[in-house]
Design a protein around this motif. Structure first.
Motif, PDB file in Angstrom:
ATOM      1  N   ILE B  35       0.897  -1.085   0.273  1.00 10.86           N
ATOM      2  CA  ILE B  35      -0.109  -0.041  -0.088  1.00 10.86           C
ATOM      3  C   ILE B  35       0.563   1.213   0.091  1.00 10.86           C
ATOM      4  N   VAL B  36       2.053   1.213   1.002  1.00  6.93           N
ATOM      5  CA  VAL B  36       2.704   2.590   0.876  1.00  6.93           C
ATOM      6  C   VAL B  36       3.475   2.881  -0.266  1.00  6.93           C
ATOM      7  N   GLU B  37       4.045   1.981  -0.986  1.00  7.35           N
ATOM      8  CA  GLU B  37       4.581   2.243  -2.419  1.00  7.35           C
ATOM      9  C   GLU B  37       3.688   2.672  -3.225  1.00  7.35           C
ATOM     10  N   THR B 225      -5.876   5.363   1.406  1.00 10.71           N
ATOM     11  CA  THR B 225      -5.273   6.379   1.892  1.00 10.71           C
ATOM     12  C   THR B 225      -4.977   7.678   1.284  1.00 10.71           C
ATOM     13  N   ARG B 290       2.788   9.490  16.524  1.00  8.55           N
ATOM     14  CA  ARG B 290       2.409   8.592  15.600  1.00  8.55           C
ATOM     15  C   ARG B 290       1.221   7.594  15.753  1.00  8.55           C
ATOM     16  N   ILE B 291       0.526   7.886  16.565  1.00  7.39           N
ATOM     17  CA  ILE B 291      -0.449   7.107  16.929  1.00  7.39           C
ATOM     18  C   ILE B 291      -1.823   7.201  15.800  1.00  7.39           C
ATOM     19  N   ILE B 292      -2.243   6.198  15.559  1.00  7.29           N
ATOM     20  CA  ILE B 292      -3.239   5.932  14.368  1.00  7.29           C
ATOM     21  C   ILE B 292      -4.628   5.955  15.127  1.00  7.29           C
ATOM     22  N   ARG B 294      -8.252   5.082  14.574  1.00 10.49           N
ATOM     23  CA  ARG B 294      -9.168   4.532  13.563  1.00 10.49           C
ATOM     24  C   ARG B 294     -10.651   4.874  13.642  1.00 10.49           C
ATOM     25  N   THR B 314      -6.120   6.618   9.364  1.00 10.38           N
ATOM     26  CA  THR B 314      -5.048   5.917   8.761  1.00 10.38           C
ATOM     27  C   THR B 314      -3.758   6.391   8.993  1.00 10.38           C
ATOM     28  N   PHE B 315      -2.474   5.773   8.357  1.00 13.42           N
ATOM     29  CA  PHE B 315      -1.286   6.578   8.322  1.00 13.42           C
ATOM     30  C   PHE B 315      -1.379   7.008   6.969  1.00 13.42           C
ATOM     31  N   PRO B 317       0.690   8.041   3.949  1.00 15.14           N
ATOM     32  CA  PRO B 317       2.189   7.781   3.504  1.00 15.14           C
ATOM     33  C   PRO B 317       2.903   9.082   2.889  1.00 15.14           C
ATOM     34  N   ARG B 344      -6.867   2.314  22.758  1.00 18.68           N
ATOM     35  CA  ARG B 344      -6.615   1.405  23.415  1.00 18.68           C
ATOM     36  C   ARG B 344      -6.300   1.910  25.101  1.00 18.68           C
TER      37      ARG B 344
END
Lengths: 126, 368
Positions: B35-37, B225, B290-292, B294, B314-315, B317, B344
């Protein structure tokens, strides 16, 4: 060199003396896809066999990381928190997650060796 | 019900796609690069998306159809020029959104692109509203692909000459090896690009030619994304029947001309909300670390009061960090307001921010 063992939750564990290094397997990273977030247990905390000891997230979802044995967290790998993509690049070596001073060496006996794990991984992903 | 396959299924398989079931279709979530690429390749080069699961609804008619559709959509359709497109919504009486869609004026009537998961219900609703007065065809003989990213114009133009002269949100008929294709300059990634409606029998051939020219297949994972970085809504997550276009911060898509008269489904609520404001509104949310966060993550204010919920997260990229959107009580919707996201069991700081997260100018020169 000490033997590396594997859990059904796709962690690997390498024991040297009474200190175990734990990470997730290459197979796990392939199932997860690109890892973009990692959370590790706190140094000094105690973790119990099969309990949650971290989180990894891909762009799609979050997954818990479990510890295959009980012990005290003596070290964590900040490098994978700062750059989680390292986990995809080198999961079974430099991208280890945490080190435990283990409590009960016999817990190691419940884990799989490499051949059994490879078989298990193949079966469960089919 | 069997899952359906698109006409590009074989090509997806050859390209090592991982499949997921989405709205009753086997769709590629990602290919071997991940996904990132795939996301970055689309931003920097050109990506091809199979969106054939989406509905291509042709409605045929003249002046009367325009009048009837204006009772449904908050658009100035009588002034919509031939081959021009608008983003809009199918709403219920309370202005809740049944679907978000793109409607294009074509010679014989209109072409409406509908979300895959909504299309059957949309058509049922439209048939009732239009009392079966007009011929409506959900064309399953045509595929739909999108080509997105800065190199896409050149790549597509090399195969189908003339597309590079299309303006944003407009389209036309072209031919690909003597077959009629309808191409619009549009997309859902925040990049320049095109959507191509093409007969099923030829989509494989066209896609392979685009790949030969340097474009690559991109899965639904990167599509998600990309659209989230671009601040675009995903139906079923950021939009649903309990949210109105005003709450969704999409009032720009409602024609001012039409608001003054009112007479479309949901107009009472829309006008009321435009005049009096709304209690909750969609905003961009940027976590500090950096916490995602959702979908369904709870949002709290600084006094620990629950004030909203994440609808997509999401993250990103290209942003190289987490990004999210959600609905929040209006008084906390101002840019730079500090909020907390419960992930969490722990509360993590975040800030309300403007959309989109990713702008072209932001990355130009900043990457390789």
């Amino acid at each position: 060199m000490s033997e590396v063992k594997y859990s059904k939750e796709h962690e690997w564990i390498k024991l040297e003396g009474d200190v175990a290094t734990i990470g997730i397997t290459k197979h796990a990273t392939e199932m997860l896809g690109d890892i973009v977030f990692a959370e590790l247990p706190e140094k000094g905390s105690n973790v119990e066999k099969d309990g949650t000891a971290g989180v990894v997230e891909s762009t799609k979802a979050a997954s818990d990381v479990y510890t295959p044995v009980s012990g005290e967290v003596v070290d964590t790998n900040q490098a994978i928190v700062d750059d989680p993509s390292k986990i995809n690049q080198d999961p079974e070596d430099s991208a280890w997650f945490f080190k435990l001073k283990i409590k009960d060496q016999s817990e190691m006996d419940t884990l799989m060796n490499k051949d059994d794990y490879d078989k298990f991984a193949k079966e469960t992903s089919a | 019900m069997n899952t359906k396959k698109t006409s590009l299924y074989q090509l997806h398989q050859e390209s090592n796609a991982k499949f997921v079931e989405f709205a009753g279709y086997q769709m590629p979530i990602q290919y071997s690069e991940g996904i990132v690429e795939e996301h970055k390749f689309t931003r920097n080069h050109s990506g091809i998306f199979d969106v054939s699961h989406m509905g291509q609804l042709f409605i045929y008619g003249g002046e009367n159809l325009i009048k009837d559709l204006e009772k449904i959509f908050p658009l100035d359709l009588k002034n919509l020029k031939l081959n021009h497109s608008k983003y809009s919504f199918l709403m219920n009486k309370d202005a809740g959104i049944h679907d978000d869609l793109i409607i294009t004026k074509i010679n014989e009537g209109f072409l409406i692109i509908l979300n895959a998961a909504c299309k059957d219900n949309d058509i049922k609703i439209l048939k009732e509203l239009l009392e079966e007065k007009y011929k409506m065809v959900l064309d399953e003989n045509r595929s739909l692909i999108a080509i997105q990213g800065p190199k896409s114009s050149q790549i597509l133009n090399d195969i189908i000459a003339g597309v590079k002269d299309l303006n944003f949100m407009s389209g036309n008929w072209f031919s690909f090896q003597d077959h009629k294709v309808y191409i619009t300059r549009s997309g859902y990634t925040g990049e320049d690009g095109f959507e191509i409606s093409i007969p099923n029998d030829f989509v494989d051939k066209l896609t392979r030619e685009l790949i030969n020219k340097g474009s690559k297949l991109i899965g639904l994972g990167a599509r998600d994304t990309l659209r989230l970085e671009a601040g675009l809504c995903l139906y079923g997550h950021d939009l649903n029947k309990d949210k109105t276009p005003v709450e969704a911060n999409l009032k720009w898509a409602i024609s001012k001309e039409r608001i003054s008269k009112g007479d479309f489904i949901g107009s009472d609520i829309i006008i009321k909300q435009l005049n009096n404001g709304v209690s909750k509104i969609r905003v961009g949310i940027k976590p500090e670390g950096r916490i995602i966060a959702r979908e369904k993550t709870k949002i709290f204010n600084q006094s620990d009061v629950h004030i909203g919920e994440i609808t997509s997260g999401t993250f990103g990229p290209s942003v190289n960090g987490p990004v999210a959107m959600g609905y929040i009580e209006n008084e906390f919707s101002k840019k730079d307001t500090k909020v907390f996201l419960e992930v969490r069991g722990k509360k993590h700081p975040a800030n309300i921010c403007g959309l989109p997260f990713y702008k072209k100018s932001y990355v130009k020169g900043a990457t390789k």
